[in-house]
Design a protein around this motif. Structure first.
Motif, PDB file in Angstrom:
ATOM      1  N   ASN A 180       0.755  -1.067   0.032  1.00  0.00           N
ATOM      2  CA  ASN A 180       0.010   0.159   0.164  1.00  0.00           C
ATOM      3  C   ASN A 180       0.837   1.221  -0.042  1.00  0.00           C
ATOM      4  O   ASN A 180       2.172   1.162  -0.120  1.00  0.00           O
ATOM      5  CB  ASN A 180      -0.856  -0.154   1.222  1.00  0.00           C
ATOM      6  CG  ASN A 180      -0.313  -0.048   2.542  1.00  0.00           C
ATOM      7  OD1 ASN A 180       0.760   0.401   2.655  1.00  0.00           O
ATOM      8  ND2 ASN A 180      -0.671  -0.743   3.503  1.00  0.00           N
ATOM      9  N   ASN A 181       0.149   2.363   0.045  1.00  0.00           N
ATOM     10  CA  ASN A 181       0.825   3.738  -0.060  1.00  0.00           C
ATOM     11  C   ASN A 181       1.580   4.128   0.966  1.00  0.00           C
ATOM     12  O   ASN A 181       2.385   5.200   1.314  1.00  0.00           O
ATOM     13  CB  ASN A 181       0.124   4.695  -0.670  1.00  0.00           C
ATOM     14  CG  ASN A 181      -1.262   5.045   0.198  1.00  0.00           C
ATOM     15  OD1 ASN A 181      -1.170   4.503   1.221  1.00  0.00           O
ATOM     16  ND2 ASN A 181      -2.136   5.781  -0.064  1.00  0.00           N
ATOM     17  N   SER A 182       1.538   3.284   2.204  1.00  0.00           N
ATOM     18  CA  SER A 182       2.389   3.388   3.481  1.00  0.00           C
ATOM     19  C   SER A 182       3.613   2.534   3.259  1.00  0.00           C
ATOM     20  O   SER A 182       4.432   2.255   4.415  1.00  0.00           O
ATOM     21  CB  SER A 182       1.672   2.987   4.540  1.00  0.00           C
ATOM     22  OG  SER A 182       0.503   3.982   4.613  1.00  0.00           O
TER      23      SER A 182
ATOM     24  N   ASP B 123       2.291   1.404  -4.099  1.00  0.00           N
ATOM     25  CA  ASP B 123       3.062   2.592  -3.499  1.00  0.00           C
ATOM     26  C   ASP B 123       3.783   3.419  -4.540  1.00  0.00           C
ATOM     27  O   ASP B 123       4.767   3.013  -4.914  1.00  0.00           O
ATOM     28  CB  ASP B 123       3.721   2.159  -2.551  1.00  0.00           C
ATOM     29  CG  ASP B 123       4.266   3.243  -1.788  1.00  0.00           C
ATOM     30  OD1 ASP B 123       4.456   4.393  -1.951  1.00  0.00           O
ATOM     31  OD2 ASP B 123       4.920   3.015  -0.303  1.00  0.00           O
TER      32      ASP B 123
ATOM     33  N   TYR C  39       5.775   0.714 -10.063  1.00  0.00           N
ATOM     34  CA  TYR C  39       4.368   1.214  -9.527  1.00  0.00           C
ATOM     35  C   TYR C  39       3.190   0.857 -10.275  1.00  0.00           C
ATOM     36  O   TYR C  39       3.294   0.835 -11.702  1.00  0.00           O
ATOM     37  CB  TYR C  39       4.704   2.714  -9.322  1.00  0.00           C
ATOM     38  CG  TYR C  39       2.932   3.105  -9.060  1.00  0.00           C
ATOM     39  CD1 TYR C  39       2.414   3.003  -8.245  1.00  0.00           C
ATOM     40  CD2 TYR C  39       2.523   4.093  -9.844  1.00  0.00           C
ATOM     41  CE1 TYR C  39       1.173   3.414  -7.706  1.00  0.00           C
ATOM     42  CE2 TYR C  39       1.175   4.525  -9.736  1.00  0.00           C
ATOM     43  CZ  TYR C  39       0.613   4.179  -8.481  1.00  0.00           C
ATOM     44  OH  TYR C  39      -0.575   4.871  -8.166  1.00  0.00           O
TER      45      TYR C  39
END
Length: 207
Positions: free
Chosen positions: A88-90, A112, A149
């Motif tokens: 995920n984007n974390s 991400d 990505y």
């Protein structure tokens, strides 16, 4: 989950030669998807016992998967076959969604956009597996693939290993190719295998 064992015997002459040459025993495990790594490399003894369980984790890394690089993981999640894992984007993996791929496959999705290798939004990803080497627990990537990505990678581990000696001194080093004299050990009918080092030809042979 099946457990596998590899017993490696090395006589004194072979051990002396390997020590003088500064060589380790290296094990590569086969997997479709990604470049191979020196999954396990260790300083040999005369009698060596390596065991592992058919349990994997997915990992991500910002180490460039080029030959000679040691993969340093940044996120790891225990994985179940047949599941898809989203980074995920974390920078962490979401809980796997089962049924997305075949029962022995593992999928990684890079969601991400902020993770970079050089100037490219991408990660290195693959499967990681633990083992016991002469009583010491180790864990390292067994393959490495560049995943841009918004792209995916699919990995299928195979219970086949290749054993050879090398100058690799760390686990999880990306390799360009397996040594030509590597001994292939297939765990198709048995969970245990025994091999020996032939110091006349400087390669492993099946017992």
């Amino acid at each position: 989950m099946p457990t596998y064992e590899l017993d490696i015997s090395i006589d004194q002459a072979g051990l002396t030669a390997l020590t003088q040459a500064g060589q380790s025993v290296t094990i590569v495990k086969q997997s479709s998807g990604g470049k191979p790594t020196a999954w396990i490399s260790f300083t040999p003894q005369m009698n060596n016992v390596i065991t592992w369980t058919e349990q994997y984790s997915v990992y991500s890394s910002t180490t460039n998967a080029q030959a000679g690089a040691t993969i340093r993981t940044s996120s790891v999640a225990t994985a179940i076959g047949g599941s898809s894992y989203t980074l995920n984007n974390s920078g962490f993996f979401d809980k796997g969604i089962s049924g997305r791929v075949g029962p022995t496959q593992y999928q990684i999705i890079n969601a991400d956009p902020d993770l970079m290798i050089g100037t490219t939004p991408m990660v290195t990803a693959g499967l990681l597996q633990g083992a016991s080497v002469n009583g010491k627990n180790v864990s390292a990537p067994l393959c490495a693939a560049g995943v841009l990505y918004n792209q995916t990678a699919l990995f299928t581990p195979i219970e086949t290993i290749m054993v050879f000696t090398s100058s690799y001194s760390d686990n999880g080093i990306v390799i360009s190719q397996v040594a030509g004299n590597a001994l292939t050990v297939e765990y198709t009918t048995n969970n245990t295998a025994a091999i020996a080092y032939n110091d006349q030809n400087n390669q492993f042979i099946a017992n």
